[in-house]
Design an enzyme around this catalytic site. Structure first.
Site, PDB file in Angstrom:
ATOM      1  N   ASP A  92       0.866  -1.181   0.000  1.00 13.70           N
ATOM      2  CA  ASP A  92       0.000   0.000   0.000  1.00 13.70           C
ATOM      3  C   ASP A  92       0.904   1.233   0.000  1.00 13.70           C
ATOM      4  O   ASP A  92       2.127   1.118   0.080  1.00 13.70           O
ATOM      5  CB  ASP A  92      -0.963  -0.046   1.187  1.00 13.70           C
ATOM      6  N   SER A  93       0.320   2.406  -0.088  1.00 13.82           N
ATOM      7  CA  SER A  93       1.139   3.613  -0.210  1.00 13.82           C
ATOM      8  C   SER A  93       1.596   4.133   1.143  1.00 13.82           C
ATOM      9  O   SER A  93       2.451   5.002   1.228  1.00 13.82           O
ATOM     10  CB  SER A  93       0.330   4.713  -0.882  1.00 13.82           C
ATOM     11  N   ASP A 146      -2.947   8.396  -1.502  1.00 13.80           N
ATOM     12  CA  ASP A 146      -4.282   8.992  -1.607  1.00 13.80           C
ATOM     13  C   ASP A 146      -4.651   9.602  -0.266  1.00 13.80           C
ATOM     14  O   ASP A 146      -4.011   9.327   0.746  1.00 13.80           O
ATOM     15  CB  ASP A 146      -5.324   7.928  -1.998  1.00 13.80           C
ATOM     16  N   GLN A 195     -11.252   7.471  -4.836  1.00 13.46           N
ATOM     17  CA  GLN A 195     -11.870   7.875  -3.569  1.00 13.46           C
ATOM     18  C   GLN A 195     -13.232   8.507  -3.857  1.00 13.46           C
ATOM     19  O   GLN A 195     -13.722   8.401  -4.974  1.00 13.46           O
ATOM     20  CB  GLN A 195     -10.944   8.845  -2.812  1.00 13.46           C
ATOM     21  N   ASP A 272      -8.225  -7.450   0.245  1.00 11.26           N
ATOM     22  CA  ASP A 272      -7.334  -7.771   1.358  1.00 11.26           C
ATOM     23  C   ASP A 272      -8.064  -7.431   2.636  1.00 11.26           C
ATOM     24  O   ASP A 272      -8.917  -6.548   2.637  1.00 11.26           O
ATOM     25  CB  ASP A 272      -6.053  -6.926   1.304  1.00 11.26           C
ATOM     26  N   CYS A 310     -14.129 -28.323   7.544  1.00 12.25           N
ATOM     27  CA  CYS A 310     -12.895 -27.695   7.045  1.00 12.25           C
ATOM     28  C   CYS A 310     -11.824 -28.755   6.828  1.00 12.25           C
ATOM     29  O   CYS A 310     -11.625 -29.638   7.662  1.00 12.25           O
ATOM     30  CB  CYS A 310     -12.402 -26.648   8.039  1.00 12.25           C
ATOM     31  N   CYS A 312      -8.570 -28.106   6.437  1.00 19.08           N
ATOM     32  CA  CYS A 312      -7.218 -27.588   6.705  1.00 19.08           C
ATOM     33  C   CYS A 312      -6.455 -28.545   7.620  1.00 19.08           C
ATOM     34  O   CYS A 312      -7.048 -29.378   8.298  1.00 19.08           O
ATOM     35  CB  CYS A 312      -7.279 -26.172   7.269  1.00 19.08           C
ATOM     36  N   CYS A 315      -7.607 -28.470  11.319  1.00 20.97           N
ATOM     37  CA  CYS A 315      -8.865 -29.165  11.617  1.00 20.97           C
ATOM     38  C   CYS A 315      -8.720 -30.683  11.477  1.00 20.97           C
ATOM     39  O   CYS A 315      -9.473 -31.442  12.071  1.00 20.97           O
ATOM     40  CB  CYS A 315      -9.987 -28.637  10.728  1.00 20.97           C
ATOM     41  N   HIS A 341      -5.849 -21.817  10.325  1.00 22.76           N
ATOM     42  CA  HIS A 341      -7.240 -22.191  10.007  1.00 22.76           C
ATOM     43  C   HIS A 341      -8.011 -21.018   9.402  1.00 22.76           C
ATOM     44  O   HIS A 341      -8.679 -21.165   8.372  1.00 22.76           O
ATOM     45  CB  HIS A 341      -7.979 -22.703  11.248  1.00 22.76           C
TER      46      HIS A 341
HETATM   47 ZN   LIG Z   1      -9.655 -25.623   9.513  1.00 22.75          ZN
END
Ligand SMILES: [Zn+2]
Length: 378
Positions: A92-93, A146, A195, A272, A310, A312, A315, A341
């Site tokens: 970012d700036s 900005d 903006q 993000d 999940c 992952c 999990c 997670h």
């Molecule tokens: Zn998970």
């Protein structure tokens, strides 16, 4: 060409399936970028990020400028080499952090004067300086400085910030064209930020002026700063419609899991948000049945994983009881596993969104996801 963007499919809602090619790899879009504030996604090793197939992350210019300093990172060969990251990086700036973190900030047409939140030292961030710092960092995508507005902001206040942001974009463009490219990353691209607060006329004016300056991509800034989600989406959609279809669009700082698909349907290609990582460290975990607070006593003897749906690695291996214990004992591993997670959860939603666009069933996916996630909300 610094970056290349290719649209594979457009959904009737306006959602876009695409591919963004950067000097450090190709990213499937719409993409969610984990936030690596100080050159680290907190509690995640670079290896762990690779394990989650993260190939684009965000780093904060403000934090790296203050510590360890952009000149040090330049001497270390740029941010990729410094943090040993092979994937792409967007910086970012620094503007947003200056407006939200720094003390005693004073904005005028020249730039922003502020005091570091670390040691009180005084600094001036100008559009030119923001380019210089990001070139030292050598990110793949940099952002122009900005002026961010708070919510709510009057039309007059938002208009003044919008026009200043346009003037700063002109100076940034000149700086980019008349000075040397990044040594660490000669193919670095810079995106401009639209903006205008929640004022549609200002959003249109901001987009038109920035598009005329011809940047390789555009961000929609100033959203998710407290406005109702419906208004946020309306502004995102309206603004996206004013941007060139063939260039990537980055909606900054969004969003909650159930909101990601809304922004995608507004035409967002990149997003993000600190929520998955920050909340993880506070023991707030996302699941397909709504969020849970792992510190709660009900989980002390719960042998189930965080989320049975999940896939992952956390999990598949660890119980709520163990994670509850780690959190209560303030063990580092708790933050590590929770972050893993939560990031997986966000990235998995993005993957499902991309698949839904590819198969042409995004609107069904969106209503099912919404119903599922909102059902579990307290
Ligand atoms: Zn998970």
């Amino acid at each position: 060409m610094a970056i290349r963007f290719e649209i594979i499919k457009i959904d009737p809602s306006g959602a876009r399936l695409g591919r963004l090619t950067t000097p450090h790899g190709t990213i499937d879009t719409p993409a969610f970028m984990p936030v690596g504030t100080a050159g680290t996604v907190k509690a995640m090793t670079q290896e762990a990020l690779e394990g989650l197939n993260v190939n684009l992350l965000l780093a904060n210019t403000y934090h790296l400028y203050l510590r360890p300093g952009h000149e040090l990172i330049r001497r270390m060969g740029g941010l990729h080499r410094f943090m040993a990251w092979r994937g792409a990086i967007l910086t970012d700036s620094g503007g947003f952090q200056v407006f939200s973190l720094a003390d005693l900030r004073k904005v005028n047409d020249e730039g922003v004067r502020f005091r570091s939140h670390l040691d009180g030292s005084e600094h001036v961030l100008t559009p030119e300086k923001a380019i210089e710092i990001q070139r030292a960092l050598g990110s793949d995508i940099g952002m122009l400085l900005d002026e961010c507005t708070e919510y709510p902001a009057t039309h007059e206040r938002a208009a003044s910030a919008t026009r200043r942001t346009i003037a700063w974009a002109r100076r940034s463009k000149k700086e980019i064209e008349t000075t040397s490219a990044s040594e660490a990353n000669p193919e670095q691209a810079f995106f401009a930020i639209v903006q205008g607060g929640i004022h549609k006329d200002l959003r249109r004016e901001s987009a038109a002026e920035l598009v005329a300056l011809d940047f390789p991509g555009y961000a929609i800034g100033g959203l998710a700063v407290g406005e109702p989600h419906e208004i946020s989406c309306e502004i995102a959609r309206e603004t996206a419609a004013c941007l060139p279809a063939e260039k990537p669009r980055y909606v900054m700082g969004v969003g909650k899991p159930e909101q990601l698909v809304d922004y995608v349907r507004c035409g967002a290609d990149m997003m993000d948000c600190v929520l998955p990582t920050r909340n993880a460290r506070n023991g707030y975990l996302y699941t397909n049945e709504g969020p849970l607070h792992i510190k709660n006593a009900e989980f002390m003897d719960d042998p189930r994983p965080i989320d049975e749906a999940c896939a992952c690695t956390v999990c598949r291996r660890y119980s709520r009881a163990y994670l509850c214990h780690l959190f209560r004992a303030n063990e580092i591993l708790g933050a590590i596993l929770n972050t893993h997670h939560n990031l997986y959860f966000f990235l998995d939603i993005m993957k499902a969104i991309r698949e839904a666009i590819a198969f042409g069933n995004l609107s069904r996916f969106s209503s099912e996801l919404q119903a599922r996630l909102e059902a579990g909300h307290p």
